[in-house]
Design a protein around this motif. Structure first.
Motif, PDB file in Angstrom:
ATOM      1  N   GLU B 191       0.912  -1.241  -0.038  1.00 58.98           N
ATOM      2  CA  GLU B 191      -0.027  -0.062   0.004  1.00 58.98           C
ATOM      3  C   GLU B 191       0.818   1.280  -0.040  1.00 58.98           C
ATOM      4  N   ARG B 193       4.007   1.648  -1.422  1.00 57.80           N
ATOM      5  CA  ARG B 193       4.747   1.843  -2.540  1.00 57.80           C
ATOM      6  C   ARG B 193       3.740   2.154  -3.784  1.00 57.80           C
ATOM      7  N   THR B 194       2.461   1.777  -3.575  1.00 57.65           N
ATOM      8  CA  THR B 194       1.600   2.281  -4.902  1.00 57.65           C
ATOM      9  C   THR B 194       1.503   3.904  -4.929  1.00 57.65           C
ATOM     10  N   LEU B 196       3.599   5.805  -3.822  1.00 59.53           N
ATOM     11  CA  LEU B 196       4.977   6.255  -3.898  1.00 59.53           C
ATOM     12  C   LEU B 196       5.391   6.167  -5.427  1.00 59.53           C
ATOM     13  N   ASN B 197       4.872   5.127  -6.058  1.00 52.22           N
ATOM     14  CA  ASN B 197       5.239   5.140  -7.567  1.00 52.22           C
ATOM     15  C   ASN B 197       4.852   6.378  -8.359  1.00 52.22           C
ATOM     16  N   SER B 198       3.669   6.670  -8.122  1.00 49.94           N
ATOM     17  CA  SER B 198       3.300   7.846  -8.760  1.00 49.94           C
ATOM     18  C   SER B 198       4.202   9.205  -8.318  1.00 49.94           C
ATOM     19  N   GLY B 201       7.256   8.608  -9.837  1.00 49.37           N
ATOM     20  CA  GLY B 201       7.400   8.707 -11.266  1.00 49.37           C
ATOM     21  C   GLY B 201       7.164  10.334 -11.910  1.00 49.37           C
ATOM     22  N   PHE B 202       6.177  10.750 -11.158  1.00 53.95           N
ATOM     23  CA  PHE B 202       5.868  12.122 -12.059  1.00 53.95           C
ATOM     24  C   PHE B 202       7.055  12.956 -11.448  1.00 53.95           C
TER      25      PHE B 202
END
Lengths: 127, 437
Positions: B191, B193-194, B196-198, B201-202
């Motif tokens: 939960e 990492r999800t 954090l990924n955006s 990434g952005f």
């Protein structure tokens, strides 16, 4: 070289958006699906070269979907890459056992992600 | 050995025979004993050391009882029976020993009184009664002791079994707790990492200058980073709260408050969201729960959670109602009813469990942390309350919370009399002052 077709399956809209943007600069067309059912429909309708698959989907887990695709002769050779936030010990082994070709953990690193997809798309031409 | 014959046991006529018998027995003690040992069957199930002591003891008891006071003999026989049971000697072995001794004594008597049948009969009678007495005492004590021994054994086994069962249950509980902890950790990692990924990434795209500063996309991506960051913060706060309740570290500060005001404040926060989706949001507070003694911040948190869930799963044009009423003299209940999509019975069990987000496609992206209901349950239970839900697919759900803390100033639950109905409300209201302050 003809344009490749990539399907991104993820239930998080921001992650879909990010991956779509990252791949837009590559030599490929990106399509998305928010769940396993719509991913299956998309795969039936269009020839696809690569699937980037989140492992936690609302209707089915990604590993089950992978097994289904591998069991179907039409998608048995499909390149499937797990892109997932599951980064605990054993997660990658389970995914590879289920039949994914590669495994990428979130958060993804922009450049590494692009080069990995680029490399896989090259490979997909020879399969 | 001085002779002090018990007259209850032997008649006056028997005395001379008896005194001779004692003398003879004493003289032939070793002989009788050796004979007894020889004639015991080797297959007897008791050990030889005890068998030896059996014979010697029996003999000694006999001599003692013939010489006078019987009571200490009976006591010793009792102990002897218990000892036999303790040593695992079979009852049959005991009576064999006694029978053998008796047999030998009778032979002796016959040998001595062959010429005087009357005296022989008297001596034999006396002998017989003595042996019967001795044997019955030994047998009774043996059986009693044996029974006690077996009872003790059963009790030991029982308590051992209970202890084993308790240990096994405890072991299972610990393993299950450990499994849940690992699962929680794996879920939490996923939960966190999800979003954090955006975020990463952005931010990566913006930082590397891939997006023009002036482009609308630049601002849009910044907004996405913000959105994910807020989600991450909410997630972290929920996890910390959860850990706090679990560790018993969450502090509750109850105070007496006006319940309608608290409900009004929470619904106000969510009213714009409800309006934007054309959902009617209202509340009804019954007279008996106008005042409650609770931690207002925690109750607001719980109500907010229920309400935001209700709004999330209620389609446009639906209705969400908050109800509050007294359950008994000390507890009150808060209910949030929606006209949403409802929850199937098999999914109801997964509510209130950490990270178990039901993926109910409602046309809208799920935005929760998956911790809200679990946290609600923990917070309420830590205050001695309970939570629950009743739901019907396509009809809607009622989520409720029941808490102690009904203030005593509320009007009573009893049916209103005619007189009371006429009384203007509030006339007899008593304000509690300084309570808890």
């Amino acid at each position: 070289m003809s344009r490749k077709r990539v399907l991104v399956v993820d239930d998080n809209d921001l992650n879909l958006k990010l991956m779509t943007y990252l791949l837009a600069t590559e030599n490929c067309d990106v399509f998305t699906a928010p769940d396993a059912l719509r991913a299956q429909v998309a795969l039936r309708e269009h020839k696809t070269d690569l699937v980037l698959l989140d492992l936690q989907l609302p209707d089915m887990d990604g590993l089950s979907l992978t097994r289904l695709l591998r069991a179907d002769p039409r998608t048995a050779d499909l390149l499937i890459v797990a892109v997932t936030a599951y980064a605990m010990k054993g997660d990658e082994e389970r995914a590879r056992a289920a039949g994914v070709d590669d495994y990428v953990t979130k958060p993804i690193a922009k450049d590494a992600f692009r080069s990995k997809v680029g490399e896989l798309l090259l490979r997909s031409g020879t399969r | 050995m001085p002779l002090a014959i018990d007259l209850d046991w032997f008649t006056r006529d028997e005395m001379p025979a008896l005194s001779w018998l004692l003398g003879a027995c004493e003289a032939h003690r070793d002989e009788i004993f050796a004979d007894a040992l020889l004639r015991f069957p080797s297959s007897a199930s008791w050990n030889s050391e005890f068998r030896e002591r059996t014979v010697v003891s029996l003999w000694d008891e006999l001599l003692c009882s013939m010489s006078g006071d019987v009571r200490p003999v009976v006591e010793r026989l009792s102990a002897y029976g218990a000892g036999a049971a303790c040593a695992g000697v079979e009852l049959r072995g005991l009576s064999d020993a006694a029978e053998l001794v008796r047999h030998r004594v009778v032979q002796l008597l016959i040998g001595c009184y062959a010429h005087d049948h009357e005296r022989l009969a008297g001596a034999l009678n006396a002998m017989q009664r003595l042996f019967d007495r001795a044997l019955s005492v030994i047998t009774r004590e043996y059986l009693l002791y044996r029974e006690a021994l077996m009872e003790e054994q059963r009790r030991k086994e029982d308590s051992e079994r209970r202890r084993t069962q308790a240990l096994e249950a405890e072991n299972r509980r610990i393993q299950e707790a450990s499994r849940l902890k690992s699962e929680f950790l794996a879920n939490m990692s996923h939960e966190l990492r999800t979003p954090l990924n955006s975020i990463i990434g952005f931010a990566d795209l913006l930082h590397d200058g891939e997006i023009d500063l002036d482009s609308p996309q630049h601002n849009e991506f910044l907004g996405d980073i913000l959105k994910s960051s807020r989600h991450l913060l909410k997630l972290i706060n929920d996890v910390l709260d959860l850990a706090k309740v679990e560790a018993g570290k969450m502090e509750f500060r109850p105070e007496t408050i006006a319940l309608p005001e608290l409900i009004g404040e929470v619904t106000d926060v969510l009213s714009s969201l409800a309006r934007s989706r054309h959902i009617e949001l209202c509340y009804e507070v019954s007279d008996d729960v106008q005042e409650v003694t609770v931690d207002p911040a925690r109750l607001s948190q719980v109500l907010y959670n229920y309400l935001s869930n209700a709004l999330k799963f209620t389609p446009t044009g639906g209705r969400v109602v908050v109800r509050a009423f007294a359950v008994d003299a000390s507890c009150f209940r808060l209910e949030v009813e929606d006209s949403g999509i409802g929850i199937s019975p098999e999914n109801v069990a997964r509510l209130f469990v950490e990270f178990e987000q039901l993926h109910l496609t409602c046309g809208e992206q799920q935005t929760g942390t998956g911790l809200g209901l679990a946290l609600t349950k923990r917070i309420v239970e830590a205050q001695g309350g309970s939570v629950g839900v009743s739901s019907e697919l396509a009809r809607g759900s009622v989520f409720w919370v029941q808490l102690p803390g009904l203030a005593q100033t509320n009007s009573k639950l009893r049916p209103q009399s005619y007189f009371e109905a006429l009384r203007p409300t509030g006339t007899f209201e008593i304000r509690r002052t300084g309570s808890g302050a």
